[in-house]
Design a protein around this motif. Structure first.
Motif, PDB file in Angstrom:
ATOM      1  N   PHE A   1       0.849  -1.178   0.000  1.00 16.96           N
ATOM      2  CA  PHE A   1       0.000   0.000   0.000  1.00 16.96           C
ATOM      3  C   PHE A   1       0.892   1.237   0.000  1.00 16.96           C
ATOM      4  O   PHE A   1       2.068   1.170   0.351  1.00 16.96           O
ATOM      5  CB  PHE A   1      -0.887   0.020   1.249  1.00 16.96           C
ATOM      6  CG  PHE A   1      -1.810  -1.157   1.365  1.00 16.96           C
ATOM      7  CD1 PHE A   1      -1.343  -2.390   1.799  1.00 16.96           C
ATOM      8  CD2 PHE A   1      -3.145  -1.038   1.024  1.00 16.96           C
ATOM      9  CE1 PHE A   1      -2.191  -3.484   1.905  1.00 16.96           C
ATOM     10  CE2 PHE A   1      -3.999  -2.121   1.130  1.00 16.96           C
ATOM     11  CZ  PHE A   1      -3.519  -3.342   1.565  1.00 16.96           C
ATOM     12  N   ARG A   2       0.293   2.353  -0.357  1.00 14.18           N
ATOM     13  CA  ARG A   2       1.034   3.606  -0.249  1.00 14.18           C
ATOM     14  C   ARG A   2       0.078   4.729   0.110  1.00 14.18           C
ATOM     15  O   ARG A   2      -1.120   4.656  -0.164  1.00 14.18           O
ATOM     16  CB  ARG A   2       1.775   3.928  -1.544  1.00 14.18           C
ATOM     17  CG  ARG A   2       0.892   4.246  -2.733  1.00 14.18           C
ATOM     18  CD  ARG A   2       1.755   4.428  -3.982  1.00 14.18           C
ATOM     19  NE  ARG A   2       0.952   4.767  -5.155  1.00 14.18           N
ATOM     20  CZ  ARG A   2       1.437   4.869  -6.386  1.00 14.18           C
ATOM     21  NH1 ARG A   2       2.744   4.655  -6.607  1.00 14.18           N
ATOM     22  NH2 ARG A   2       0.648   5.179  -7.396  1.00 14.18           N
ATOM     23  N   GLN A   3       0.643   5.744   0.734  1.00 11.68           N
ATOM     24  CA  GLN A   3      -0.145   6.909   1.100  1.00 11.68           C
ATOM     25  C   GLN A   3       0.675   8.154   0.846  1.00 11.68           C
ATOM     26  O   GLN A   3       1.735   8.349   1.459  1.00 11.68           O
ATOM     27  CB  GLN A   3      -0.582   6.848   2.559  1.00 11.68           C
ATOM     28  CG  GLN A   3      -1.544   7.955   2.943  1.00 11.68           C
ATOM     29  CD  GLN A   3      -2.222   7.723   4.282  1.00 11.68           C
ATOM     30  OE1 GLN A   3      -1.739   6.962   5.118  1.00 11.68           O
ATOM     31  NE2 GLN A   3      -3.358   8.366   4.490  1.00 11.68           N
TER      32      GLN A   3
ATOM     33  N   GLU B   1      -5.692   9.418   0.558  1.00  8.93           N
ATOM     34  CA  GLU B   1      -5.979   8.193   1.291  1.00  8.93           C
ATOM     35  C   GLU B   1      -4.978   7.102   0.904  1.00  8.93           C
ATOM     36  O   GLU B   1      -4.403   7.110  -0.178  1.00  8.93           O
ATOM     37  CB  GLU B   1      -7.405   7.723   0.981  1.00  8.93           C
ATOM     38  CG  GLU B   1      -8.479   8.646   1.514  1.00  8.93           C
ATOM     39  CD  GLU B   1      -9.873   8.067   1.335  1.00  8.93           C
ATOM     40  OE1 GLU B   1     -10.826   8.701   1.821  1.00  8.93           O
ATOM     41  OE2 GLU B   1      -9.998   6.997   0.729  1.00  8.93           O
ATOM     42  N   ARG B   2      -4.824   6.173   1.802  1.00  9.73           N
ATOM     43  CA  ARG B   2      -3.982   5.020   1.514  1.00  9.73           C
ATOM     44  C   ARG B   2      -4.609   4.202   0.409  1.00  9.73           C
ATOM     45  O   ARG B   2      -5.823   3.993   0.392  1.00  9.73           O
ATOM     46  CB  ARG B   2      -3.817   4.173   2.773  1.00  9.73           C
ATOM     47  CG  ARG B   2      -2.850   3.023   2.648  1.00  9.73           C
ATOM     48  CD  ARG B   2      -2.702   2.307   3.964  1.00  9.73           C
ATOM     49  NE  ARG B   2      -3.979   1.769   4.422  1.00  9.73           N
ATOM     50  CZ  ARG B   2      -4.236   1.419   5.677  1.00  9.73           C
ATOM     51  NH1 ARG B   2      -3.303   1.587   6.609  1.00  9.73           N
ATOM     52  NH2 ARG B   2      -5.402   0.917   6.005  1.00  9.73           N
ATOM     53  N   GLU B   3      -3.775   3.717  -0.506  1.00  5.56           N
ATOM     54  CA  GLU B   3      -4.283   2.910  -1.614  1.00  5.56           C
ATOM     55  C   GLU B   3      -3.473   1.629  -1.731  1.00  5.56           C
ATOM     56  O   GLU B   3      -2.264   1.605  -1.495  1.00  5.56           O
ATOM     57  CB  GLU B   3      -4.201   3.680  -2.939  1.00  5.56           C
ATOM     58  CG  GLU B   3      -2.805   4.094  -3.347  1.00  5.56           C
ATOM     59  CD  GLU B   3      -2.746   4.721  -4.735  1.00  5.56           C
ATOM     60  OE1 GLU B   3      -3.719   4.579  -5.502  1.00  5.56           O
ATOM     61  OE2 GLU B   3      -1.704   5.319  -5.051  1.00  5.56           O
TER      62      GLU B   3
ATOM     63  N   TYR C   1       5.250   3.940   1.796  1.00  7.71           N
ATOM     64  CA  TYR C   1       4.840   2.612   1.349  1.00  7.71           C
ATOM     65  C   TYR C   1       4.785   1.671   2.543  1.00  7.71           C
ATOM     66  O   TYR C   1       5.696   1.646   3.381  1.00  7.71           O
ATOM     67  CB  TYR C   1       5.828   2.084   0.300  1.00  7.71           C
ATOM     68  CG  TYR C   1       5.638   2.712  -1.042  1.00  7.71           C
ATOM     69  CD1 TYR C   1       5.972   4.052  -1.262  1.00  7.71           C
ATOM     70  CD2 TYR C   1       5.109   1.997  -2.116  1.00  7.71           C
ATOM     71  CE1 TYR C   1       5.775   4.656  -2.498  1.00  7.71           C
ATOM     72  CE2 TYR C   1       4.919   2.583  -3.357  1.00  7.71           C
ATOM     73  CZ  TYR C   1       5.250   3.910  -3.536  1.00  7.71           C
ATOM     74  OH  TYR C   1       5.059   4.502  -4.764  1.00  7.71           O
ATOM     75  N   TYR C   2       3.713   0.879   2.585  1.00  4.10           N
ATOM     76  CA  TYR C   2       3.475  -0.053   3.677  1.00  4.10           C
ATOM     77  C   TYR C   2       3.249  -1.459   3.124  1.00  4.10           C
ATOM     78  O   TYR C   2       2.737  -1.619   2.019  1.00  4.10           O
ATOM     79  CB  TYR C   2       2.211   0.332   4.455  1.00  4.10           C
ATOM     80  CG  TYR C   2       2.216   1.705   5.058  1.00  4.10           C
ATOM     81  CD1 TYR C   2       1.793   2.801   4.324  1.00  4.10           C
ATOM     82  CD2 TYR C   2       2.605   1.895   6.379  1.00  4.10           C
ATOM     83  CE1 TYR C   2       1.779   4.077   4.884  1.00  4.10           C
ATOM     84  CE2 TYR C   2       2.594   3.156   6.951  1.00  4.10           C
ATOM     85  CZ  TYR C   2       2.183   4.247   6.190  1.00  4.10           C
ATOM     86  OH  TYR C   2       2.181   5.494   6.755  1.00  4.10           O
TER      87      TYR C   2
ATOM     88  N   TRP D   1       0.227  -5.119   9.955  1.00  6.58           N
ATOM     89  CA  TRP D   1       0.753  -4.003   9.168  1.00  6.58           C
ATOM     90  C   TRP D   1       2.166  -3.670   9.616  1.00  6.58           C
ATOM     91  O   TRP D   1       2.469  -3.714  10.816  1.00  6.58           O
ATOM     92  CB  TRP D   1      -0.123  -2.766   9.337  1.00  6.58           C
ATOM     93  CG  TRP D   1      -1.459  -2.904   8.688  1.00  6.58           C
ATOM     94  CD1 TRP D   1      -2.569  -3.503   9.183  1.00  6.58           C
ATOM     95  CD2 TRP D   1      -1.811  -2.422   7.384  1.00  6.58           C
ATOM     96  NE1 TRP D   1      -3.595  -3.441   8.281  1.00  6.58           N
ATOM     97  CE2 TRP D   1      -3.166  -2.773   7.167  1.00  6.58           C
ATOM     98  CE3 TRP D   1      -1.129  -1.728   6.381  1.00  6.58           C
ATOM     99  CZ2 TRP D   1      -3.839  -2.461   5.984  1.00  6.58           C
ATOM    100  CZ3 TRP D   1      -1.792  -1.413   5.215  1.00  6.58           C
ATOM    101  CH2 TRP D   1      -3.145  -1.776   5.024  1.00  6.58           C
TER     102      TRP D   1
ATOM    103  N   GLY E   1       5.837   2.212   7.729  1.00  9.78           N
ATOM    104  CA  GLY E   1       6.058   2.614   6.351  1.00  9.78           C
ATOM    105  C   GLY E   1       7.508   2.918   6.051  1.00  9.78           C
ATOM    106  O   GLY E   1       8.335   3.127   6.936  1.00  9.78           O
TER     107      GLY E   1
END
Length: 119
Positions: free
Chosen positions: A37-39, A44-46, A94-95, A109, A112
């Motif tokens: 994921f990234r924010q 918003e996080r996507e 990035y997560y 999770w 990041g």
């Protein structure tokens, strides 16, 4: 204790490449689907990429398809995100996250890692 650690971020020029790693501790890594994921600031996080735990199938969000590639090495408890042809709009934190299956919610999770792409 389950931990996911994302690493490998940094500053890169547009058109460059980075490889992010997501290392897992304290879980049967091969039993989990892993998502990236990234924010970006103000957004918003996507979700951008996923790799399954069953057959290694991969899925990508349209904005990164053809430029990013996700892979996993279960023997090392690591999932990689190879990012090529980076663009300024890829700048984000990035997560990585783990889910029991592709259809399950992400339950673990990582912290990041910052990716900054300069123009």
């Amino acid at each position: 204790e389950v931990q996911l650690q994302a690493s490998g971020g940094g500053l890169v020029q547009a058109g460059g490449s980075l490889r992010l790693s997501c290392t897992a501790y304290g879980l049967m890594f091969g039993h989990y689907a892993i998502g990236w994921f990234r924010q970006a600031p103000g957004l918003e996080r996507e979700g951008i990429a996923t790799i399954s735990n069953s057959d290694g199938s991969t899925y990508y969000e349209d904005a990164v398809k053809g430029r990013f590639a996700v892979s996993r090495d279960n023997s090392k408890n690591v999932v990689y995100l190879q990012m090529n042809d980076l663009k300024p709009e890829d700048t984000a934190v990035y997560y990585c996250a783990a889910a029991r299956s592709l259809s399950s919610n992400y339950i673990f999770w990582g912290q990041g890692t910052q990716v900054t792409v300069s123009s």
